[in-house]
Design a protein around this motif. Sequence first.
Motif, PDB file in Angstrom:
ATOM      1  N   UNK A 155      10.705 -12.003  25.672  1.00  0.00           N
ATOM      2  CA  UNK A 155      11.142 -12.190  24.226  1.00  0.00           C
ATOM      3  C   UNK A 155      13.198 -11.928  24.014  1.00  0.00           C
ATOM      4  N   UNK A 156      13.725 -13.249  22.759  1.00  0.00           N
ATOM      5  CA  UNK A 156      15.036 -13.003  23.108  1.00  0.00           C
ATOM      6  C   UNK A 156      14.418 -12.670  21.198  1.00  0.00           C
ATOM      7  N   UNK A 157      15.709 -11.347  20.966  1.00  0.00           N
ATOM      8  CA  UNK A 157      16.506 -10.760  19.638  1.00  0.00           C
ATOM      9  C   UNK A 157      17.901 -10.142  19.646  1.00  0.00           C
ATOM     10  N   UNK A 158      18.432 -10.107  18.656  1.00  0.00           N
ATOM     11  CA  UNK A 158      19.732 -10.162  18.493  1.00  0.00           C
ATOM     12  C   UNK A 158      19.864  -8.962  17.263  1.00  0.00           C
ATOM     13  N   UNK A 159      20.640  -7.993  17.489  1.00  0.00           N
ATOM     14  CA  UNK A 159      21.483  -7.235  16.405  1.00  0.00           C
ATOM     15  C   UNK A 159      22.073  -8.632  15.633  1.00  0.00           C
ATOM     16  N   UNK A 160      21.719  -8.401  14.168  1.00  0.00           N
ATOM     17  CA  UNK A 160      22.868  -9.682  13.385  1.00  0.00           C
ATOM     18  C   UNK A 160      23.691  -8.696  12.855  1.00  0.00           C
ATOM     19  N   UNK A 161      24.826  -9.074  12.000  1.00  0.00           N
ATOM     20  CA  UNK A 161      25.804  -8.511  11.334  1.00  0.00           C
ATOM     21  C   UNK A 161      25.985  -8.834   9.828  1.00  0.00           C
ATOM     22  N   UNK A 162      27.034  -8.555   9.177  1.00  0.00           N
ATOM     23  CA  UNK A 162      26.962  -9.150   7.608  1.00  0.00           C
ATOM     24  C   UNK A 162      27.143 -10.575   7.434  1.00  0.00           C
ATOM     25  N   UNK A 186      17.793  -6.221  12.297  1.00  0.00           N
ATOM     26  CA  UNK A 186      16.590  -6.834  14.661  1.00  0.00           C
ATOM     27  C   UNK A 186      16.493  -8.429  13.240  1.00  0.00           C
ATOM     28  N   UNK A 187      17.153  -9.205  14.835  1.00  0.00           N
ATOM     29  CA  UNK A 187      16.142 -10.625  14.244  1.00  0.00           C
ATOM     30  C   UNK A 187      15.554 -11.228  15.381  1.00  0.00           C
ATOM     31  N   UNK A 188      14.287 -11.725  15.068  1.00  0.00           N
ATOM     32  CA  UNK A 188      13.358 -12.116  16.591  1.00  0.00           C
ATOM     33  C   UNK A 188      13.304 -13.544  15.787  1.00  0.00           C
ATOM     34  N   UNK A 189      14.455 -14.361  16.416  1.00  0.00           N
ATOM     35  CA  UNK A 189      14.806 -16.240  16.070  1.00  0.00           C
ATOM     36  C   UNK A 189      13.404 -16.816  16.693  1.00  0.00           C
ATOM     37  N   UNK A 190      12.730 -16.729  16.854  1.00  0.00           N
ATOM     38  CA  UNK A 190      11.142 -16.866  18.399  1.00  0.00           C
ATOM     39  C   UNK A 190      10.211 -17.234  17.034  1.00  0.00           C
ATOM     40  N   UNK A 191       9.807 -15.964  16.070  1.00  0.00           N
ATOM     41  CA  UNK A 191       8.816 -15.732  15.840  1.00  0.00           C
ATOM     42  C   UNK A 191       9.000 -16.710  14.726  1.00  0.00           C
TER      43      UNK A 191
END
Length: 443
Positions: free
Chosen positions: A126-133, A151-156
Motif C-alpha cells: 500500500x502506497x503512502x507517504x508523509x507530506x510537508x507544507x 500522512x497521505x494515502x493517495x489511493x484511498x
Amino acid sequence: MGPAILPLFEPPALPDTAETVVIGGGIIGVSAALQLAEKGHPVTLVEKGQVAAEQSSRNWGWCRQGRRDPRELPLIRESLAMWRGMAARIGADVGFATCGTFFAARDEALTEKYETWVKTAAEAGIAASMIGPDEIARRLPGDTSPPPRALFCPGDGRAEPQWAVPRMAMAARRMGATIVTDCAARGIETAGGRVTGVVTEQGVIRCNAVIVAGGAWTRRILADLDIRLPQLAVRSSVSRTQAMTSNGPDVNFWDGVLGVRRRSDGGLTVANALSNTAPITPAHFRYMMDYIPLLEMEWRHIALRFGRDFFEALQRERHVPYDRPSPYEACRILDPAPDMRFIRTAHAELKRRFPAFGNTKVVQAWAGMIDAMPDTIPVISDVPAIGGLVVATGFSGHGFGIGPAAGKLAAQLATGEQAFVDPHPFRLSRFADGSRPRPYTGV
C-alpha cells in the motif's frame, strides 16, 4: 432521521429453503449476498427493516487504507480494488472516486507513529507517504491553520453510502439472490451441532449455512445460541452541508475534531473526528474487562452516558421464544438522535480553518450505532461449535470501506471455499482462547 436511502422494489415472498441465509442488510451482508449470487449459490438475505437503513447509510463514506490496523491491510487492499470496479460490476453508480486520505500530524510523537505506519503499509503493498507544507497547501487550499506534516494515502477513495449498498442489493437480486426486507430473523435453529434453519417473522427458511451480519444487533442474535461476543455499541454523530461552489479540500480529511468528505452532490459530510458517545447498557458491565486496554487509549474521546438506553437494552436482551414477536420487530431501525454539541464543534472548526466555508449551513444531522470490538478489528469467522455458522460484525466504525472484501470473506467461509486472505486475525475464538486481543497502538 437518518439520511435518505434509495429504496428497493417490493420484496419477494420468503422462500422455504436456501443454501445460505444472510441475516442483515448492511454493507457486509449485502456484499456477502452479492458474492454468493455471482457464484451461483442460492442465497436469501433477510433484513428486519430496510437495506442500509442503519450504520451502512450513516457513516462518513470513506474507503480508506490510511491509518488502518496492520491486521486489516490485506483485507482493505482487496476492498479498494473491489470499490474501483464496483460500478462496472453491478451496472450502477456507487459514487466512488479516488481522492486520497489525509491525516494531520501536529506533534513529533504522532509524526513518528505515522512514519512507522507508512513502512508497514509499504510491506503490505500500500502506497503512502508523509507530506510537508507545500504538498499540504496544495491538498488543503484556503486552510488558515495547516498542520506541519501529514500522512497521505493517495489511493484511498470515497463512495456514497446512501446509494452504494441499495444498488449492490439490487444487483444481487438481478443475479439471483432473494432479498426480503421488513422481515426480522427471530433466531437460528440448530441440530446435531450445525445450523438447520432461520426462524423469521414470516416463517422458517431451511438452510445449510447462516451468515450473521447484524451490525449492532449481532451480539443479541448470538446470545440466543450461548455464543459470547464482547461487542458494544457506540453512537456516532454526522452531518452534511448544502452543495457549495467554494474551493476547499477534495481529500478525505482528518485533523483533530474535524473529519470531512466531499460529497457527490457538491456538499460536505462533516463529523467530529474525536468524539463519540457510548450509551451505558448492561453489556458494558458484562464486558468491562475486555475493553480496559481500549479505554486506556480512547477515554478522552468517548463520552459515557447513562439513561433510558440502559433500561431499553435490559428489556431487549431478554430471550424471547422464536414463535413470539422479537425485539428486532419492536425496533426495525436504530435511529438515535445526533449529539449536536459534537456537530457544532466540527462545523465551527471547519469555518475557522476554511473562511471560504463561512456561510456553510448544516442541512441535516444524524447518528448511527457503531458495532465496536475491544481490539477495534472485526470478527469475520466461522463458529467451530456450530457448523455452518459464520459471523461478520464488529467493524468499529470503519466497516463501509472494508465491506466488499469482508462480505467476500464471509461468503467464502460459509461455502467452504479457499479464503482470499488469512482469516485467523478475525477469528471469534480470539476472545476465548487466551489471546488477550488488544487494539493497535501504532497510530
